[in-house]
Scaffold this motif. Structure first.
Motif, PDB file in Angstrom:
ATOM      1  N   PRO A 257       0.950  -1.158   0.045  1.00 23.68           N
ATOM      2  CA  PRO A 257       0.020  -0.003  -0.079  1.00 23.68           C
ATOM      3  C   PRO A 257       0.894   1.145  -0.044  1.00 23.68           C
ATOM      4  CG  PRO A 257       0.184  -0.764   2.233  1.00 23.68           C
ATOM      5  CD  PRO A 257       1.015  -1.770   1.322  1.00 23.68           C
ATOM      6  N   PRO A 411      -5.800  -1.015  -0.355  1.00 22.12           N
ATOM      7  CA  PRO A 411      -6.196   0.324  -0.937  1.00 22.12           C
ATOM      8  C   PRO A 411      -4.549   0.900  -0.595  1.00 22.12           C
ATOM      9  CG  PRO A 411      -7.594   0.374   0.914  1.00 22.12           C
ATOM     10  CD  PRO A 411      -6.705  -1.124   1.010  1.00 22.12           C
ATOM     11  N   ARG A 412      -4.607   2.157  -1.118  1.00 27.78           N
ATOM     12  CA  ARG A 412      -3.352   2.766  -0.966  1.00 27.78           C
ATOM     13  C   ARG A 412      -3.299   3.905   0.349  1.00 27.78           C
ATOM     14  NH1 ARG A 412      -3.677   5.185  -5.638  1.00 27.78           N
ATOM     15  NH2 ARG A 412      -2.884   3.430  -6.600  1.00 27.78           N
ATOM     16  N   VAL A 413      -2.173   4.085   0.873  1.00 26.98           N
ATOM     17  CA  VAL A 413      -2.324   4.990   2.194  1.00 26.98           C
ATOM     18  C   VAL A 413      -2.130   6.524   1.538  1.00 26.98           C
ATOM     19  CG1 VAL A 413      -1.453   3.265   3.732  1.00 26.98           C
ATOM     20  CG2 VAL A 413       0.155   4.749   2.532  1.00 26.98           C
ATOM     21  N   ARG A 414      -2.245   7.468   2.500  1.00 20.52           N
ATOM     22  CA  ARG A 414      -2.184   8.859   1.887  1.00 20.52           C
ATOM     23  C   ARG A 414      -0.640   9.213   2.392  1.00 20.52           C
ATOM     24  NH1 ARG A 414      -6.934  12.065   4.166  1.00 20.52           N
ATOM     25  NH2 ARG A 414      -5.482  12.576   5.963  1.00 20.52           N
ATOM     26  N   ILE A 415      -0.171  10.333   1.631  1.00 15.14           N
ATOM     27  CA  ILE A 415       1.171  10.729   2.037  1.00 15.14           C
ATOM     28  C   ILE A 415       1.268  11.141   3.215  1.00 15.14           C
ATOM     29  CG2 ILE A 415       0.672  12.986   1.307  1.00 15.14           C
ATOM     30  CD1 ILE A 415       3.722  11.626   0.224  1.00 15.14           C
ATOM     31  N   HIS A 417      -0.346  10.218   6.141  1.00 19.01           N
ATOM     32  CA  HIS A 417      -0.052   9.068   6.975  1.00 19.01           C
ATOM     33  C   HIS A 417       1.021   8.206   6.591  1.00 19.01           C
ATOM     34  CE1 HIS A 417      -5.096   8.597   6.753  1.00 19.01           C
ATOM     35  NE2 HIS A 417      -4.557   9.586   7.533  1.00 19.01           N
TER      36      HIS A 417
ATOM     37  N   ALA B 162     -13.187   2.441  -3.578  1.00 21.76           N
ATOM     38  CA  ALA B 162     -12.020   1.458  -3.492  1.00 21.76           C
ATOM     39  C   ALA B 162     -10.975   1.801  -4.553  1.00 21.76           C
ATOM     40  CB  ALA B 162     -12.460  -0.157  -3.313  1.00 21.76           C
ATOM     41  N   LEU B 165      -9.298   4.979  -4.165  1.00 18.49           N
ATOM     42  CA  LEU B 165      -8.201   5.058  -3.154  1.00 18.49           C
ATOM     43  C   LEU B 165      -6.971   3.768  -3.513  1.00 18.49           C
ATOM     44  CD1 LEU B 165     -10.447   5.244   0.057  1.00 18.49           C
ATOM     45  CD2 LEU B 165      -9.515   6.791  -1.217  1.00 18.49           C
ATOM     46  N   GLY B 166      -7.176   3.336  -4.614  1.00 20.58           N
ATOM     47  CA  GLY B 166      -5.818   2.374  -4.766  1.00 20.58           C
ATOM     48  C   GLY B 166      -6.079   0.944  -4.571  1.00 20.58           C
ATOM     49  N   GLY B 167      -7.493   0.652  -4.229  1.00 22.31           N
ATOM     50  CA  GLY B 167      -7.640  -0.979  -4.168  1.00 22.31           C
ATOM     51  C   GLY B 167      -8.322  -1.392  -5.297  1.00 22.31           C
ATOM     52  N   ILE B 238      -6.478   1.092   6.343  1.00 20.93           N
ATOM     53  CA  ILE B 238      -6.087   1.995   5.573  1.00 20.93           C
ATOM     54  C   ILE B 238      -7.494   2.675   4.963  1.00 20.93           C
ATOM     55  CG2 ILE B 238      -4.927   2.514   3.390  1.00 20.93           C
ATOM     56  CD1 ILE B 238      -3.192  -0.059   4.213  1.00 20.93           C
ATOM     57  N   ARG B 241      -9.258   5.083   7.583  1.00 18.24           N
ATOM     58  CA  ARG B 241      -8.527   6.248   7.708  1.00 18.24           C
ATOM     59  C   ARG B 241      -8.526   7.286   6.924  1.00 18.24           C
ATOM     60  NH1 ARG B 241      -3.134   6.018  11.191  1.00 18.24           N
ATOM     61  NH2 ARG B 241      -3.302   8.069  10.535  1.00 18.24           N
ATOM     62  N   ARG B 242      -8.528   6.693   5.645  1.00 16.47           N
ATOM     63  CA  ARG B 242      -8.467   7.559   4.359  1.00 16.47           C
ATOM     64  C   ARG B 242      -9.775   8.490   4.205  1.00 16.47           C
ATOM     65  NH1 ARG B 242      -5.538   6.650  -1.187  1.00 16.47           N
ATOM     66  NH2 ARG B 242      -6.432   8.857  -1.132  1.00 16.47           N
ATOM     67  N   LEU B 393      -5.478  17.214   0.627  1.00 21.61           N
ATOM     68  CA  LEU B 393      -4.479  16.924  -0.044  1.00 21.61           C
ATOM     69  C   LEU B 393      -4.935  16.386  -1.440  1.00 21.61           C
ATOM     70  CD1 LEU B 393      -2.881  14.513   2.604  1.00 21.61           C
ATOM     71  CD2 LEU B 393      -2.049  16.732   1.774  1.00 21.61           C
ATOM     72  N   ALA B 395      -4.581  13.687  -3.066  1.00 12.98           N
ATOM     73  CA  ALA B 395      -5.124  12.212  -2.680  1.00 12.98           C
ATOM     74  C   ALA B 395      -6.526  12.356  -2.631  1.00 12.98           C
ATOM     75  CB  ALA B 395      -4.181  11.474  -1.946  1.00 12.98           C
TER      76      ALA B 395
END
Lengths: 450, 413, 182
Positions: A257, A411-415, A417, B162, B165-167, B238, B241-242, B393, B395
């Motif tokens: 991630p 999923p991807r974390v945020r910068i 985080h 998802a 968010l990169g999933g 993740i 939290r996002r 941000l 993202a």
């Protein structure tokens, strides 16, 4: 050969040049070869023998360069297929059995594509950045021990070398992002700089505890320290260190991630946005070579390197084929034939519709499978390096699978985080790990070994 | 005569007709004309350490062809300016030039993931113009198919969320769920995407055996499937939290920004047209209106996401009741082939998966509407991005945009 | 149809209404002049017994001889939709005060009405074209903007209909359609 039968005057200019050269090569060539074999060869062999280190180094480097591409191919195929099954898709299934040659064809496609440089890009830097990235990835292989004795160079500062070279990747990514003249690339490059530099610190600190335990920085020595059985693996003495190393290495290799540098839903493809053709191919390969390297490093440092989980009793093969004499020839001629017929027999007997020749082919294939298996088994039993290589590859690819699995699920974390995690959690945790290890060593040394 | 210089080119000083090969060194996404409005001049003035980032119209996560110009300072979004029109078809003009039956197929592609709702509000408006009574069975079929499509639309929303968010994985599970529903609807409408099913005065054809058997099959495992898709994401640290604490929308701002639908309910306003202005057979059906973000801070992206998942459960309840209560009878009212409503005006609004789908139709007595205004919720929600995104941000831009769930076909009309 | 609402509106806006309050199906309709728009809308939004909190839609209308702006409002106090028609706006220079002070969300709806009809919403901070390209000069939803395949009402060949300047040379009165309603 028509040139030989023609009169000299009828020859073209090219023919007039080539024909004498041809005679020269045919006549002089053998003489030179013989002379070279007699007088020069011993000299060369002497030089090579006296500089065995360099020879070993050159051979190893060639092997590593050749190995890195198929390793990347296998990991790319694995990623496509595993994620496809996780996504309830089929994945690549066109080229080769089960699509297994897909990544080869993809590599060819990348070679054939137009190599494009955007207007206003810094052309020289833009060209060299992928080479830089790929080179730093491949250079890391140098100190990685694949098996007992299967390493290019046993540096006594192997770990230090690894982090130094691995840290250089960020320079390549940064100049790739900077030189592309694209804001997405720039953002990707800056993100990678921030990310890799931040995670370099916990990554390095997480291993210091291990170095204290092992008393060496040579990867080969670390691997040998873990021999004997899985209870000797460093993961059981450094569990926190292993965890931190795993997380930080994931971030170092820009894998999900932590793949913010090429977050496709945010900054398109990050530093690789403007790349095409083989230059993109280099960036792409480097990513997967990095995946293999962090898997191999995890294996080497924490999961027993090439050692089998439970030590296998070593058998010295006392079979000397030379003593068999003429029997060896008969065996080689007769045994395949008999075995082929034997393996063909059940097919021929049970499948009434199958013609005899098909049964024979199947029998031959079955014999080959058994023979290859037997040879590999003998090799496993007989050669330490082969057994080591097998275990190293099994463990490494298990970790590769783990990284692919993470890509399929997380999923991807945020910068923010990402950075917060590195500085607020990983860094204190790695320092804690270091102190605990140091105290434990001091206490144990003063009590157990007074 | 030389009028304008193409962007990025330089004209020769000697002969203004000659375009030089050299390029201007800047490719900034700034309009090649002086700013015309206060907001434009404010936006296109860069502060200290800021730069523009052009996102779209070809970008992996702008849900179609949306172009957003971001003004960023490092990773922070200072301001943004959505640029629309890349999918503009002039549907309203086309509707004014087509007869009433034809309009249904014109408005279909507006929201390509939930096209029945785009048909529903014009059809209701025309029925009001014509004073037609729709048969009860047709109303039940409308509600049934509509709620099915709401489930499909929300399922797709979850996958997109998802993906942005990169999933990678959830989108494909969403498509499985959606595919079962569209295949089901295709068995009665003949189409998988643009159904063209509702008619003025009813629906085009009764439900058939294939539809019912597929639906029964699906209903038996829909709840479980929904739980599975919830389990894929909702407890992912993740992901949560996002989504938490980004794009906060409180009650007051939501109402002033004319937000409707799930986005409004996730801001603490229990406003659902199915209850607030009951239409069709919704008064006879039992269902709850899930509301989140009732606190003073309002709801964030996570609230909007979770609210849609709760709505799916309510939709399953409605479908179940529709199946049990559906009366027998005709599915079309008796109407002439050529419709000429009396001059007048009608407004009809329905609750779609994204909010209020409205149609304001003016008839002048001919067979074509004099004016037809289509209100699409995505259009209104997209302008909210500007308000919600400032100071977040890069993202988060994707996360907030995805949580508002706009469809560019509806935004651009 | 909500009769009490009708009575409330009639008494409250006795001075502002330019026509009778009409009710049909679930919509109540009032007509006001463009000058009174801001005060009427503020009253509708703010007064507790009216409390029209949500602007459901904003539509421009070209009736052929003048322009209208039509607002649809929702309130929890009444089961009806409230339709507010602000008219007449002259076709050559339609101007009306903006509603972005009350509903900031009206900004894009007003931009759309400006883009399609050329109605200028005075006070809107961002009155740019929203769908059409910025250098476009026509207003497509006006009644004198014909589609190329609209043969019945086309004023003749040789004209690129879609991108005509906004004032066509001569449009016969009969070619525009009849004004709807009253």
């Amino acid at each position: 050969m028509s040139a030989l039968t023609r009169p000299w005057n009828n020859l073209t200019l090219v023919g007039k040049v080539i024909l004498p050269l041809l005679f020269l090569v045919l006549v002089v060539g053998p003489i030179v070869t013989v002379l070279a074999a007699v007088y020069v060869a011993p000299l060369v062999v002497d030089i090579l023998a006296s500089n065995l280190g360099i020879v070993r180094f050159v051979v190893a480097i060639t092997a590593i360069l050749l190995f890195s591409i198929p390793a990347a191919f296998i990991i790319i195929y694995m990623e496509l297929k595993v994620i496809a099954y996780m996504n309830t898709r089929v994945g690549p299934n066109r080229v080769g059995p089960g699509g297994s040659l897909h990544s080869v064809v993809a590599g060819l496609k990348v070679l054939l594509k137009e190599d494009f440089t955007p207007t206003s890009a810094d052309a020289i830097v833009f060209t060299w950045a992928p080479v830089f990235v790929f080179l730093t990835a491949v250079m890391t292989f140098l100190v990685l021990p694949f098996g007992p004795g299967l390493y290019a160079q046993d540096l006594n500062i192997g770990l230090l070398y690894l982090f130094a070279v691995g840290g250089m990747t960020v320079v390549g990514l940064l100049i790739a992002g900077w030189s592309s003249f694209n804001k997405y690339s720039l953002l990707g490059g800056l993100r990678s700089a921030a990310q890799v530099v931040s995670y370099e610190i916990p990554l390095t600190l997480s291993v210091v505890g291990l170095i204290l335990l092992a008393g060496t920085m040579s990867l080969n020595q670390i691997a040998e320290n873990q021999s004997g059985g899985f209870w000797n693996w460093y993961v059981f003495r450094q569990p926190l260190g292993a965890l931190i190393f795993f997380i930080a290495a994931t971030a170092e290799a820009n894998r999900t991630p932590f793949d913010l540098t090429e977050a496709d839903s945010e900054i398109v493809a990050g530093f690789a946005t403007e790349y095409s053709g083989m230059r993109f191919g280099f960036l792409f390969f480097a990513e997967y070579v990095n995946v293999f390297i962090i898997s191999g490093l995890l294996t080497t440092l924490f999961f027993g390197a090439w050692n089998a989980p439970v030590p296998f009793p070593h058998i010295e093969l006392s079979l000397d084929p030379g003593s068999l004499g003429i029997m060896l020839l008969i065996l080689l001629a007769v045994v395949p034939l008999i075995l082929t017929l034997l393996f063909a027999l059940p097919f021929w007997l049970t499948q009434s519709r199958m013609p005899g020749w098909q049964a024979l082919i199947l029998g031959f294939l079955a014999f080959n499978v058994v023979a290859v298996g037997a040879v590999l088994g003998l090799a496993y039993v007989g050669f330490d390096w082969f057994a080591g290589l097998v275990w190293f590859m099994i463990k490494s690819f298990l970790f590769v699978f783990l990284f692919v699995w993470m890509r399929g699920t997380l999923p991807r974390v945020r910068i923010d985080h990402l950075m917060g995690f590195a500085w607020k959690w990983l860094l204190p945790a790695s320092l804690l790990n270091l102190f605990i290890t140091a105290i434990a060593i001091v206490v144990l040394k003063s009590t157990v070994i007074p | 005569m030389v009028t304008e210089t193409p962007i990025g080119k330089i004209r020769s000083d000697d002969d203004p007709r000659v375009l030089l090969d050299e390029q201007i060194g800047s490719f900034e996404p700034v309009p090649p004309y002086p700013p015309r409005t206060e907001r434009e001049s404010e936006f296109y003035t860069l502060g200290d350490g800021e730069m523009f980032l052009n996102m779209g119209p070809q970008h992996p996560s702008t849900h179609g062809v949306l172009r957003v110009v971001l003004k960023i300072s490092g990773e922070n979004v200072v301001d943004l300016d959505p640029v629309l029109g890349y999918l503009h078809r002039g549907v309203e003009k086309l509707c004014e030039n087509s007869d009433y039956h034809h309009i249904i197929s014109q408005v279909d592609p507006l929201e390509y993931v939930s096209s029945l709702f785009c048909e529903w509000s014009p059809v209701m408006a025309f029925e009001k113009l014509l004073d037609v009574e729709v048969p009860r069975r047709a109303e039940y079929i409308r509600v049934l198919t509509g709620e099915l499509l709401r489930v499909a639309s929300h399922a797709l929303f979850q996958g997109w969320m998802a993906l942005d968010l990169g999933g990678l994985t959830p989108i494909l599970y969403s498509f499985i769920e959606r595919d079962e529903i569209v295949e089901m609807l295709a068995s009665i409408t003949g189409q998988r995407m643009l159904f063209n099913y509702f008619r003025i005065g009813g629906v085009n054809g009764d439900v058939n055996h294939e539809f019912m058997s597929r639906l029964g099959d699906w209903m038996s495992r829909a709840a479980k499937q929904h739980e599975t898709s919830i389990g894929l994401l909702n407890e992912n640290e993740i992901f949560v939290r996002r989504m938490r604490d980004i794009g906060r929308l409180d009650r007051d701002l939501a109402l002033r920004m004319a937000v409707t639908g799930p986005n409004l309910r996730a801001a603490g306003v229990p406003y659902d047209l199915r209850r607030a202005h009951p239409y069709s057979v919704y008064p006879e059906l039992e269902f709850d209106i899930p509301v989140r973000g009732t606190g003073p801070e309002g709801g964030d992206a996570l609230d909007r996401y979770l609210l849609r998942l709760e709505e799916v459960k309510q939709s399953l309840r409605i479908i179940d009741q529709c199946l049990h209560n559906m009366p027998d009878g005709p599915v079309m009212a008796k109407l002439p082939r050529l419709l000429r409503p009396r001059p007048g005006r009608a407004w009809a609004a329905i609750e779609g998966p994204r909010g209020l789908y409205g149609t304001y139709a003016i008839s002048d007595g001919t067979d074509q509407p004099f004016r037809m205004k289509i209100h699409d919720p995505s259009f209104v929600h997209l302008q909210l991005v500007v308000q919600l995104m400032r100071g977040n941000l890069i993202a988060d831009t994707m996360a907030v945009m995805a949580s508002l769930d706009p469809i560019m076909g509806g935004v651009d009309k | 149809m909500d009769r009490p609402l009708r009575r409330r509106l009639e008494t409250r806006f006795a001075n502002e209404l330019t026509g009778p309050v009409r009710q049909r199906h679930d919509a109540t309709e009032i007509r006001i002049g463009p000058a009174a728009l801001t005060s009427v809308m503020a009253t509708l939004h703010d007064e507790p017994d009216l409390d029209f909190a949500l602007l459901a839609d904003l539509a421009g209308v070209d009736t052929g001889d003048h322009m209208q702006v039509v607002y649809h409002l929702w309130s929890a106090k009444t089961p009806d939709w409230l339709r507010v028609i602000a008219e007449p706006l002259p076709r050559d220079d339609p101007r009306i005060p903006t509603l972005t002070g009350l509903w900031p969300g009206a900004e894009w709806m007003e931009r759309e009405a400006y883009d399609m009809f050329g109605i200028v919403f005075e006070g809107n901070r961002d009155l740019r074209r929203i769908y059409m390209p910025p250098d476009y000069t026509s207003f497509p939803l006006r009644k004198d903007f014909f589609l190329p395949d609209d043969a019945a009402r086309s004023p003749g060949g040789g004209v690129r209909h879609v991108e005509r300047p906004e004032a066509p040379p001569a449009v016969a009165a009969g070619s525009l359609r009849r004004t709807p309603g009253a």
